[in-house]
Design a protein around this motif. Structure first.
Motif, mmCIF file in Angstrom:
data_model
loop_
_atom_site.group_PDB
_atom_site.id
_atom_site.type_symbol
_atom_site.label_atom_id
_atom_site.label_comp_id
_atom_site.label_asym_id
_atom_site.label_seq_id
_atom_site.Cartn_x
_atom_site.Cartn_y
_atom_site.Cartn_z
ATOM 1 N N GLY A 49 40.240 4.981 -60.142
ATOM 2 C CA GLY A 49 41.209 3.776 -59.903
ATOM 3 C C GLY A 49 40.770 2.843 -58.173
ATOM 4 N N GLU A 50 41.708 2.708 -57.325
ATOM 5 C CA GLU A 50 40.843 2.196 -56.095
ATOM 6 C C GLU A 50 40.814 2.198 -55.240
ATOM 7 O OE1 GLU A 50 42.425 -1.392 -55.711
ATOM 8 O OE2 GLU A 50 42.706 -1.094 -57.251
ATOM 9 N N PRO A 51 39.938 2.055 -54.490
ATOM 10 C CA PRO A 51 38.831 2.779 -52.756
ATOM 11 C C PRO A 51 40.094 3.035 -52.188
ATOM 12 C CG PRO A 51 37.946 0.310 -53.185
ATOM 13 C CD PRO A 51 39.433 0.291 -54.999
ATOM 14 N N VAL A 52 39.276 4.196 -51.976
ATOM 15 C CA VAL A 52 40.105 4.713 -50.415
ATOM 16 C C VAL A 52 39.459 4.116 -49.285
ATOM 17 C CG1 VAL A 52 40.404 6.902 -49.328
ATOM 18 C CG2 VAL A 52 40.138 7.146 -51.746
ATOM 19 N N ARG A 53 40.761 3.275 -47.989
ATOM 20 C CA ARG A 53 40.357 2.955 -46.703
ATOM 21 C C ARG A 53 41.031 3.816 -46.108
ATOM 22 N NH1 ARG A 53 38.322 -1.938 -48.006
ATOM 23 N NH2 ARG A 53 39.062 -2.832 -50.270
ATOM 24 N N TRP A 54 39.766 4.074 -44.902
ATOM 25 C CA TRP A 54 40.166 4.881 -43.681
ATOM 26 C C TRP A 54 39.967 3.869 -42.292
ATOM 27 C CZ3 TRP A 54 42.553 9.587 -42.522
ATOM 28 C CH2 TRP A 54 42.294 9.842 -44.039
ATOM 29 N N LEU A 55 40.638 3.521 -41.492
ATOM 30 C CA LEU A 55 40.971 2.690 -40.358
ATOM 31 C C LEU A 55 41.125 3.533 -39.292
ATOM 32 C CD1 LEU A 55 40.250 -0.723 -39.647
ATOM 33 C CD2 LEU A 55 42.902 -0.665 -39.427
ATOM 34 N N PHE A 56 39.951 3.858 -38.201
ATOM 35 C CA PHE A 56 40.200 4.197 -37.139
ATOM 36 C C PHE A 56 39.247 3.743 -35.731
ATOM 37 C CE2 PHE A 56 36.912 5.528 -40.040
ATOM 38 C CZ PHE A 56 35.861 5.812 -39.132
ATOM 39 N N ALA A 57 39.450 4.334 -34.480
ATOM 40 C CA ALA A 57 38.888 3.259 -33.725
ATOM 41 C C ALA A 57 37.195 3.551 -33.630
ATOM 42 C CB ALA A 57 39.309 4.245 -32.361
ATOM 43 N N ARG A 58 36.583 2.378 -33.198
ATOM 44 C CA ARG A 58 35.415 2.882 -33.683
ATOM 45 C C ARG A 58 34.529 3.863 -32.216
ATOM 46 N NH1 ARG A 58 32.008 -2.515 -30.149
ATOM 47 N NH2 ARG A 58 33.050 -2.675 -28.460
ATOM 48 N N ASP A 59 35.246 4.052 -31.598
ATOM 49 C CA ASP A 59 34.637 4.858 -29.998
ATOM 50 C C ASP A 59 35.164 6.393 -30.685
ATOM 51 O OD1 ASP A 59 35.738 2.852 -28.214
ATOM 52 O OD2 ASP A 59 36.734 3.343 -27.466
ATOM 53 N N LEU A 60 35.665 6.414 -31.546
ATOM 54 C CA LEU A 60 35.680 8.445 -32.823
ATOM 55 C C LEU A 60 34.350 8.087 -33.100
ATOM 56 C CD1 LEU A 60 38.578 8.053 -34.390
ATOM 57 C CD2 LEU A 60 38.049 9.460 -32.416
ATOM 58 N N LEU A 61 33.749 7.285 -33.856
ATOM 59 C CA LEU A 61 32.072 7.939 -34.128
ATOM 60 C C LEU A 61 31.177 7.905 -32.322
ATOM 61 C CD1 LEU A 61 32.233 5.128 -36.687
ATOM 62 C CD2 LEU A 61 32.132 7.381 -36.706
ATOM 63 N N ASP A 62 31.667 6.559 -31.869
ATOM 64 C CA ASP A 62 30.484 7.098 -30.519
ATOM 65 C C ASP A 62 30.734 8.438 -29.839
ATOM 66 O OD1 ASP A 62 28.676 6.346 -29.128
ATOM 67 O OD2 ASP A 62 29.900 4.974 -27.858
ATOM 68 N N GLU A 63 32.079 8.855 -29.741
ATOM 69 C CA GLU A 63 32.004 10.230 -28.617
ATOM 70 C C GLU A 63 32.119 10.820 -30.026
ATOM 71 O OE1 GLU A 63 35.951 10.185 -27.050
ATOM 72 O OE2 GLU A 63 36.119 8.168 -26.396
ATOM 73 N N GLY A 64 32.386 11.363 -31.131
ATOM 74 C CA GLY A 64 31.940 12.660 -31.894
ATOM 75 C C GLY A 64 29.913 12.609 -31.796
ATOM 76 N N LEU A 65 29.573 11.874 -31.691
ATOM 77 C CA LEU A 65 27.299 12.080 -31.440
ATOM 78 C C LEU A 65 27.779 12.735 -30.650
ATOM 79 C CD1 LEU A 65 26.708 8.251 -32.037
ATOM 80 C CD2 LEU A 65 26.138 10.109 -33.749
ATOM 81 N N VAL A 66 28.529 13.017 -29.445
ATOM 82 C CA VAL A 66 28.117 14.205 -28.472
ATOM 83 C C VAL A 66 29.403 14.936 -28.391
ATOM 84 C CG1 VAL A 66 27.683 14.519 -26.077
ATOM 85 C CG2 VAL A 66 27.457 11.463 -27.109
ATOM 86 N N HIS A 67 30.551 15.142 -28.851
ATOM 87 C CA HIS A 67 31.524 15.964 -28.840
ATOM 88 C C HIS A 67 32.790 15.803 -29.134
ATOM 89 C CE1 HIS A 67 34.405 13.602 -26.126
ATOM 90 N NE2 HIS A 67 33.137 12.756 -25.575
ATOM 91 N N PRO A 68 33.316 17.080 -30.136
ATOM 92 C CA PRO A 68 34.443 16.643 -31.099
ATOM 93 C C PRO A 68 35.320 15.770 -29.794
ATOM 94 C CG PRO A 68 33.786 18.890 -30.624
ATOM 95 C CD PRO A 68 33.220 18.070 -29.515
ATOM 96 N N VAL A 69 36.168 15.143 -31.144
ATOM 97 C CA VAL A 69 37.187 14.187 -30.613
ATOM 98 C C VAL A 69 37.904 13.781 -31.535
ATOM 99 C CG1 VAL A 69 35.570 12.367 -30.980
ATOM 100 C CG2 VAL A 69 37.084 12.090 -29.289
ATOM 101 N N GLY A 70 39.201 13.414 -31.622
ATOM 102 C CA GLY A 70 40.382 13.099 -32.035
ATOM 103 C C GLY A 70 41.400 12.927 -32.298
ATOM 104 N N ASP A 71 42.395 13.159 -32.756
ATOM 105 C CA ASP A 71 43.581 13.616 -33.042
ATOM 106 C C ASP A 71 44.508 13.502 -33.809
ATOM 107 O OD1 ASP A 71 45.669 11.872 -31.786
ATOM 108 O OD2 ASP A 71 45.376 12.683 -29.925
ATOM 109 N N GLY A 72 45.632 13.577 -34.684
ATOM 110 C CA GLY A 72 45.967 12.840 -36.266
ATOM 111 C C GLY A 72 45.139 13.262 -37.402
ATOM 112 N N ASP A 73 45.297 12.023 -37.681
ATOM 113 C CA ASP A 73 44.478 11.981 -39.621
ATOM 114 C C ASP A 73 42.757 11.693 -38.992
ATOM 115 O OD1 ASP A 73 46.766 11.872 -40.193
ATOM 116 O OD2 ASP A 73 47.172 10.129 -40.123
ATOM 117 N N VAL A 74 42.214 11.892 -37.959
ATOM 118 C CA VAL A 74 40.615 11.413 -38.428
ATOM 119 C C VAL A 74 40.467 12.375 -36.893
ATOM 120 C CG1 VAL A 74 38.563 9.980 -37.505
ATOM 121 C CG2 VAL A 74 40.531 9.183 -39.259
#
Length: 145
Positions: A49-74
């Motif tokens: 089927g169609e590729p699955v796309r997710w859009l999220f804040a770039r800061d989540l990737l950066d902060e997630g390198l160091v500590h758990p972060v995010g709310d909602g779907d990601v």
């Protein structure tokens, strides 16, 4: 638009789907566009089927390198693979279920270094085309003739 506004960083990111009986290895395409400087798009092509796309804040990737972060779907959190090497875990939730994907932290960091070289932290507003965004909103709200 200037060339910088339409510039993009694309990267393939190797991922392991955690929680399955046997690890499932996949690749996501990460896309960062300078004209949408707060966001990263991840595209998962599962071969069906169609590729699955997710859009999220770039800061989540950066902060997630160091500590758990995010709310909602990601949610993003640091982790380690079976060899003890640093990883980043992406927890994605949708009405269809939950997936926990793990990537090598070095690969995520390499992507972010390119992204921040293009649009440094704190300078995102210089890359936004607010007039175009407002025009788009006006078009959405205007009645059709």
């Amino acid at each position: 638009r200037t060339p910088m506004e339409t510039a993009a960083v694309r990267s393939s990111l190797g991922l392991t789907l955690l929680g399955a009986d046997i690890p499932v290895v996949m690749t996501a395409q990460l896309l960062f566009r300078a004209d949408d400087p707060y966001a990263v798009e991840a595209v998962f092509d599962l071969g069906e089927g169609e590729p699955v796309r997710w859009l999220f804040a770039r800061d989540l990737l950066d902060e997630g390198l160091v500590h758990p972060v995010g709310d909602g779907d990601v949610h993003v959190a640091p982790g380690a693979d079976p060899m003890g090497d640093p990883t980043v875990q992406l927890h994605l939730s949708s009405p269809g279920g939950v997936a926990v994907l793990e990537a090598a932290a070095d690969d995520v960091l390499a992507f972010l270094e390119q992204v921040y070289a293009m649009v440094p932290p704190g300078q995102e507003s210089q890359f936004l085309d607010l007039d175009a965004a407002l025009d788009g909103l006006r078009e959405e709200r205007s009645p059709e003739h």
